[in-house]
Write a protein that holds these residues in place. Structure first.
Motif: not given
Length: 127
Positions: A105-124
């Motif tokens: 993912v890009t840095l921009l996408k990574l900032t979006d992923v940070a808003a997700l619950p912790w257990d969903e972040q690694p797969e994204r």
């Protein structure tokens, strides 16, 4: 907002040294990067900056993101978005910073992923 009881501390052995008068985040001395996979230094810098901003806000140095943005001379939207990186899941942080796993993912996408619950972040980030 995360309550104190819900906070997980993650200590990553990083060194900060100055290069050209600017701080640079360095990996542990025993870290040997693979030749075919390298981490985008922008991601590491953005994570380090976000954690610095988070600490400053938690210390009461700034009451709002607006105040912080004015202090660092950046747009409030940019600071608000980048600040999310300080809330990435500990497992994601460890893989990004210590193991230097290259995200898809890009840095921009990574900032979006940070808003997700912790257990969903690694797969994204890594799948």
């Amino acid at each position: 907002m995360i309550k104190t009881d819900d906070t997980i501390q993650l200590f990553v052995p990083l060194k900060v040294r100055k290069q050209n008068g600017r701080p640079k985040i360095m990996p542990p001395a025993n870290y040997l990067p693979s030749e075919d996979r390298t981490q985008d230094p922008h991601i590491l810098r953005a994570i380090g900056r976000a954690w610095g901003w988070r600490r400053r806000m938690e210390a009461g140095e700034f009451n709002t993101v607006t105040d912080l943005a004015k202090s660092v001379g950046l747009a409030e939207r940019h600071v608000s978005r980048q600040l999310r990186l300080a809330y990435l899941a500990p497992g994601v942080l460890k893989r990004l910073v210590y193991r230097r796993d290259v995200p898809v993912v890009t840095l921009l996408k990574l900032t979006d992923v940070a808003a997700l619950p912790w257990d969903e972040q690694p797969e994204r980030v890594f799948d």
